[in-house]
Design an enzyme around this catalytic site. Structure first.
Site, PDB file in Angstrom:
ATOM      1  N   TYR A 267      -0.307  53.997  36.055  1.00 31.86           N
ATOM      2  CA  TYR A 267       0.927  53.308  36.463  1.00 31.86           C
ATOM      3  C   TYR A 267       0.607  51.882  36.914  1.00 31.86           C
ATOM      4  O   TYR A 267       1.206  50.905  36.426  1.00 31.86           O
ATOM      5  CB  TYR A 267       1.617  54.082  37.603  1.00 31.86           C
ATOM      6  CG  TYR A 267       2.662  53.263  38.346  1.00 31.86           C
ATOM      7  CD1 TYR A 267       3.808  52.806  37.693  1.00 31.86           C
ATOM      8  CD2 TYR A 267       2.494  52.931  39.700  1.00 31.86           C
ATOM      9  CE1 TYR A 267       4.759  52.041  38.368  1.00 31.86           C
ATOM     10  CE2 TYR A 267       3.437  52.177  40.380  1.00 31.86           C
ATOM     11  CZ  TYR A 267       4.567  51.730  39.713  1.00 31.86           C
ATOM     12  OH  TYR A 267       5.508  50.977  40.386  1.00 31.86           O
TER      13      TYR A 267
ATOM     14  N   THR B  97       4.916  45.883  41.851  1.00 31.77           N
ATOM     15  CA  THR B  97       4.433  46.740  42.936  1.00 31.77           C
ATOM     16  C   THR B  97       3.148  46.202  43.564  1.00 31.77           C
ATOM     17  O   THR B  97       2.380  45.481  42.911  1.00 31.77           O
ATOM     18  CB  THR B  97       4.165  48.157  42.364  1.00 31.77           C
ATOM     19  OG1 THR B  97       3.425  48.912  43.298  1.00 31.77           O
ATOM     20  CG2 THR B  97       3.356  48.112  41.074  1.00 31.77           C
ATOM     21  N   ASP B  98       2.897  46.624  44.807  1.00 31.20           N
ATOM     22  CA  ASP B  98       1.626  46.269  45.459  1.00 31.20           C
ATOM     23  C   ASP B  98       0.443  47.028  44.851  1.00 31.20           C
ATOM     24  O   ASP B  98      -0.713  46.672  45.086  1.00 31.20           O
ATOM     25  CB  ASP B  98       1.694  46.519  46.974  1.00 31.20           C
ATOM     26  CG  ASP B  98       1.988  47.961  47.357  1.00 31.20           C
ATOM     27  OD1 ASP B  98       2.219  48.806  46.456  1.00 31.20           O
ATOM     28  OD2 ASP B  98       1.991  48.261  48.568  1.00 31.20           O
ATOM     29  N   GLU B  99       0.742  48.079  44.047  1.00 32.58           N
ATOM     30  CA  GLU B  99      -0.351  48.917  43.535  1.00 32.58           C
ATOM     31  C   GLU B  99      -1.242  48.169  42.546  1.00 32.58           C
ATOM     32  O   GLU B  99      -2.349  48.607  42.250  1.00 32.58           O
ATOM     33  CB  GLU B  99       0.209  50.207  42.924  1.00 32.58           C
ATOM     34  CG  GLU B  99       1.060  50.945  43.940  1.00 32.58           C
ATOM     35  CD  GLU B  99       1.426  52.371  43.584  1.00 32.58           C
ATOM     36  OE1 GLU B  99       0.704  52.987  42.796  1.00 32.58           O
ATOM     37  OE2 GLU B  99       2.438  52.856  44.129  1.00 32.58           O
TER      38      GLU B  99
ATOM     39  N   LYS C 216       1.718  48.277  35.215  1.00 39.02           N
ATOM     40  CA  LYS C 216       2.504  47.253  35.920  1.00 39.02           C
ATOM     41  C   LYS C 216       1.716  45.943  35.999  1.00 39.02           C
ATOM     42  O   LYS C 216       2.280  44.852  35.864  1.00 39.02           O
ATOM     43  CB  LYS C 216       2.875  47.729  37.337  1.00 39.02           C
ATOM     44  CG  LYS C 216       3.898  48.844  37.398  1.00 39.02           C
ATOM     45  CD  LYS C 216       5.274  48.460  36.868  1.00 39.02           C
ATOM     46  CE  LYS C 216       6.008  47.486  37.757  1.00 39.02           C
ATOM     47  NZ  LYS C 216       7.404  47.249  37.265  1.00 39.02           N
TER      48      LYS C 216
HETATM   49  P1  NAD Z   1      12.892  54.671  39.041  1.00 36.81           P
HETATM   50  O1  NAD Z   1      11.869  55.463  38.295  1.00 36.81           O
HETATM   51  O2  NAD Z   1      13.698  55.328  40.105  1.00 36.81           O
HETATM   52  O3  NAD Z   1      13.915  54.018  38.017  1.00 36.81           O
HETATM   53  C1  NAD Z   1      13.514  53.424  36.818  1.00 36.81           C
HETATM   54  C2  NAD Z   1      14.753  53.185  35.973  1.00 36.81           C
HETATM   55  O4  NAD Z   1      14.344  52.532  34.758  1.00 36.81           O
HETATM   56  C3  NAD Z   1      15.469  54.479  35.554  1.00 36.81           C
HETATM   57  O5  NAD Z   1      16.860  54.317  35.720  1.00 36.81           O
HETATM   58  C4  NAD Z   1      15.108  54.629  34.081  1.00 36.81           C
HETATM   59  O6  NAD Z   1      16.109  55.291  33.333  1.00 36.81           O
HETATM   60  C5  NAD Z   1      14.966  53.178  33.651  1.00 36.81           C
HETATM   61  N1  NAD Z   1      14.086  53.010  32.479  1.00 36.81           N
HETATM   62  C6  NAD Z   1      12.870  53.563  32.262  1.00 36.81           C
HETATM   63  N2  NAD Z   1      12.381  53.169  31.071  1.00 36.81           N
HETATM   64  C7  NAD Z   1      13.294  52.324  30.543  1.00 36.81           C
HETATM   65  C8  NAD Z   1      13.371  51.569  29.336  1.00 36.81           C
HETATM   66  N3  NAD Z   1      12.372  51.620  28.447  1.00 36.81           N
HETATM   67  N4  NAD Z   1      14.447  50.800  29.113  1.00 36.81           N
HETATM   68  C9  NAD Z   1      15.465  50.759  30.010  1.00 36.81           C
HETATM   69  N5  NAD Z   1      15.458  51.463  31.152  1.00 36.81           N
HETATM   70  C10 NAD Z   1      14.394  52.228  31.417  1.00 36.81           C
HETATM   71  O7  NAD Z   1      12.075  53.420  39.627  1.00 36.81           O
HETATM   72  P2  NAD Z   1      12.302  52.621  40.992  1.00 36.81           P
HETATM   73  O8  NAD Z   1      11.582  53.316  42.076  1.00 36.81           O
HETATM   74  O9  NAD Z   1      13.738  52.305  41.129  1.00 36.81           O
HETATM   75  O10 NAD Z   1      11.485  51.296  40.654  1.00 36.81           O
HETATM   76  C11 NAD Z   1      12.122  50.165  40.066  1.00 36.81           C
HETATM   77  C12 NAD Z   1      11.088  49.084  39.857  1.00 36.81           C
HETATM   78  O11 NAD Z   1      10.497  48.742  41.112  1.00 36.81           O
HETATM   79  C13 NAD Z   1       9.928  49.514  38.965  1.00 36.81           C
HETATM   80  O12 NAD Z   1       9.576  48.426  38.159  1.00 36.81           O
HETATM   81  C14 NAD Z   1       8.809  49.844  39.925  1.00 36.81           C
HETATM   82  O13 NAD Z   1       7.553  49.620  39.338  1.00 36.81           O
HETATM   83  C15 NAD Z   1       9.080  48.867  41.045  1.00 36.81           C
HETATM   84  N6  NAD Z   1       8.637  49.271  42.390  1.00 36.81           N
HETATM   85  C16 NAD Z   1       8.972  50.497  42.884  1.00 36.81           C
HETATM   86  C17 NAD Z   1       8.583  50.830  44.179  1.00 36.81           C
HETATM   87  C18 NAD Z   1       8.965  52.165  44.801  1.00 36.81           C
HETATM   88  O14 NAD Z   1       8.500  52.470  45.897  1.00 36.81           O
HETATM   89  N7  NAD Z   1       9.815  52.945  44.188  1.00 36.81           N
HETATM   90  C19 NAD Z   1       7.831  49.937  44.941  1.00 36.81           C
HETATM   91  C20 NAD Z   1       7.509  48.689  44.381  1.00 36.81           C
HETATM   92  C21 NAD Z   1       7.928  48.364  43.114  1.00 36.81           C
HETATM   93  P1  TYD Z   2       4.495  58.517  46.087  1.00 37.82           P
HETATM   94  O1  TYD Z   2       5.819  58.678  46.751  1.00 37.82           O
HETATM   95  O2  TYD Z   2       4.232  59.253  44.819  1.00 37.82           O
HETATM   96  O3  TYD Z   2       4.257  56.954  45.919  1.00 37.82           O
HETATM   97  P2  TYD Z   2       2.900  56.142  45.459  1.00 37.82           P
HETATM   98  O4  TYD Z   2       1.963  57.071  44.814  1.00 37.82           O
HETATM   99  O5  TYD Z   2       3.482  55.149  44.507  1.00 37.82           O
HETATM  100  O6  TYD Z   2       2.364  55.515  46.718  1.00 37.82           O
HETATM  101  O7  TYD Z   2       3.378  58.938  47.115  1.00 37.82           O
HETATM  102  C1  TYD Z   2       3.256  58.334  48.397  1.00 37.82           C
HETATM  103  C2  TYD Z   2       2.014  58.885  49.047  1.00 37.82           C
HETATM  104  O8  TYD Z   2       2.216  60.285  49.322  1.00 37.82           O
HETATM  105  C3  TYD Z   2       0.789  58.829  48.149  1.00 37.82           C
HETATM  106  O9  TYD Z   2      -0.361  58.556  48.961  1.00 37.82           O
HETATM  107  C4  TYD Z   2       0.694  60.225  47.565  1.00 37.82           C
HETATM  108  C5  TYD Z   2       1.246  61.097  48.666  1.00 37.82           C
HETATM  109  N1  TYD Z   2       1.956  62.323  48.234  1.00 37.82           N
HETATM  110  C6  TYD Z   2       1.629  63.552  48.819  1.00 37.82           C
HETATM  111  O10 TYD Z   2       0.743  63.659  49.692  1.00 37.82           O
HETATM  112  N2  TYD Z   2       2.325  64.653  48.404  1.00 37.82           N
HETATM  113  C7  TYD Z   2       3.289  64.595  47.440  1.00 37.82           C
HETATM  114  O11 TYD Z   2       3.869  65.648  47.085  1.00 37.82           O
HETATM  115  C8  TYD Z   2       3.610  63.320  46.858  1.00 37.82           C
HETATM  116  C9  TYD Z   2       4.673  63.206  45.800  1.00 37.82           C
HETATM  117  C10 TYD Z   2       2.921  62.213  47.303  1.00 37.82           C
END
Ligand code: NAD
Ligand code: TYD
Length: 359
Positions: free
Chosen positions: A163, A137-139, A167
């Site tokens: 988080y 992630t960019d975070e 990561k």
């Molecule tokens: P998500 O929370 O929707 O899904 C995570 C999945 O991992 C779930 O299916 C969960 O059951 C599985 N999981 C959790 N712990 C596990 C373990 N110990 N062993 C096996 N499986 C396990 O997450 P996502 O949004 O699909 O994100 C996927 C990846 O992309 C993550 O690594 C996250 O950090 C990264 N990412 C997400 C975003 C975003 O905006 N969602 C952006 C950048 C990077």
């Molecule tokens: P989120 O979807 O939780 O992603 P991340 O924290 O990984 O960026 O949140 C996106 C942005 O929206 C973040 O600045 C937090 C804000 N947010 C709200 O304002 N209200 C909400 O209920 C949630 C879940 C997030």
């Protein structure tokens, strides 16, 4: 064959659909099915021999080793993680366990498998053509002010939430397994994703479903925090490009060039819903917006400089935020059964019946 982890979740399930639709080889999907894993994200793949689902933990080294030896994948992509910042603030333990300890066990099991592959460029898999791609992630880069340049791959790691810190730690492990042991790794650091199958604790699906359910739309703090939004299919295509053509040992930032304050994102969704599914009482969805207490340590701005992946691998996003968010709102309207499933407790019981474990 490739081994994927965490692909019952949001991005991973989209990745499998995109990967298989592209006519690629079969996948093994290792997922623990935490609250965020959802087999409904994989509907359409029942009985498809190209998708083999295994319920299990990336931290279970014996299981991972067995799967590697049995299926002999040419690549592993690690999507599995605890992924929600708010949950990491309330309970960081699972984040440390999966994102750091779990990634360590996965990496080390993969190293054991990879080190025994044939040293022959023409074999597949071989030590030379095997890849371990870590999805991050960019975070990890921390927060930006309004005038800072966007995050480049050379930015220092300055994670602010549990988080992001977990990561960041996993990224460091992946890097070290390359530099120390030679494991052929690739890391991607992506901005905020949105699209189908996203668990409704994240901003965009939460707002869509709360709006339709007549519930408040919670805006943290002043709503002026900026995120760089990328449609999930664009992210999946970027990962595929990095897997096939990325330079071993490198990091690629992935972003949508779509910076937007949260309040604008929410108002845009409200406007789309006013058009597609107007409220029966004649009021507008923006009236449901409620400002709530800010998230502790809330990062102010994320923005990705995606020039490296564009220049080296010729990738850029296809969707604008306007086109992607409209498609996404439409998807949640068109899939009430998925919505009912993801919001119901019956789902957990179903998981336990089919795959064991605890509810
Ligand atoms: P998500 O929370 O929707 O899904 C995570 C999945 O991992 C779930 O299916 C969960 O059951 C599985 N999981 C959790 N712990 C596990 C373990 N110990 N062993 C096996 N499986 C396990 O997450 P996502 O949004 O699909 O994100 C996927 C990846 O992309 C993550 O690594 C996250 O950090 C990264 N990412 C997400 C975003 C975003 O905006 N969602 C952006 C950048 C990077
Ligand atoms: P989120 O979807 O939780 O992603 P991340 O924290 O990984 O960026 O949140 C996106 C942005 O929206 C973040 O600045 C937090 C804000 N947010 C709200 O304002 N209200 C909400 O209920 C949630 C879940 C997030």
């Amino acid at each position: 064959m490739i081994l994927l982890t965490g692909c019952a979740g949001f991005i991973g399930s989209n990745f499998i659909h995109t990967w298989l639709a592209g006519g690629n080889e079969g996948v093994i999907n290792l997922d623990k099915l935490t609250y965020a894993g959802n087999m409904d994200n994989l509907t359409g793949l029942q009985g498809d021999s190209r998708h083999q689902f295994i319920r299990g933990d990336i931290g279970d080294r014996e299981l991972v080793t067995r799967l590697l030896e049995q299926y002999r994948p040419r690549a592993v992509i690690n999507f599995a993680a605890e992924s929600h910042v708010d949950r990491s603030i309330l309970g960081p333990g699972d984040f440390i366990q999966t994102n750091i300890v779990g990634t360590f066990h996965l990496l080390d099991a993969v190293r054991g498998y990879w080190s025994q592959l044939p040293d022959d460029v023409t074999a597949s898999p071989s030590r030379q053509n095997f890849r371990f791609l870590h999805v991050s992630t960019d975070e990890v880069y921390g927060t930006l002010t309004a005038t800072d340049p966007a995050f480049a791959e050379t930015n220092p790691y300055l994670p602010n939430s549990p988080y992001a810190a977990s990561k960041a730690a996993s990224d460091h492990l992946v890097r070290a397994w390359h530099h120390t042991y030679g494991l052929p790794i690739l890391t991607t650091n992506c901005s905020n994703n949105y699209g189908p199958y996203q668990f409704p604790e994240k901003l965009i699906p939460l707002v869509i479903l709360n709006a339709l359910g007549g519930k408040p739309l919670p805006i943290y703090g002043d709503g002026q925090q900026v995120r760089d939004w990328l449609h999930v299919e664009d992210h999946c295509h970027a990962i595929m490009r990095v897997l096939e053509s990325g330079r071993v040992g490198e990091t690629y930032n992935i972003g949508g060039w779509n910076e937007m304050p949260n309040i604008e994102v929410v108002k845009t969704i409200c406007g789309i819903l006013d058009g597609l599914r107007p409220r029966v009482d004649g009021h507008r969805y923006v009236e449901q917006i409620t400002y709530v207490k800010d998230r502790p340590g809330h990062d102010r701005r994320y923005a990705i400089d995606a020039r490296k992946i564009q220049k080296e691998l010729n990738w850029k996003p296809k969707e604008t935020f306007e086109s992607g968010i409209r498609k996404t709102v439409q998807w949640y309207l068109d899939n009430p059964e998925w919505v009912a499933g993801v919001t119901s407790g019956a789902y957990r019981q179903w998981v336990v019946r089919h795959y064991g474990g605890q509810e």
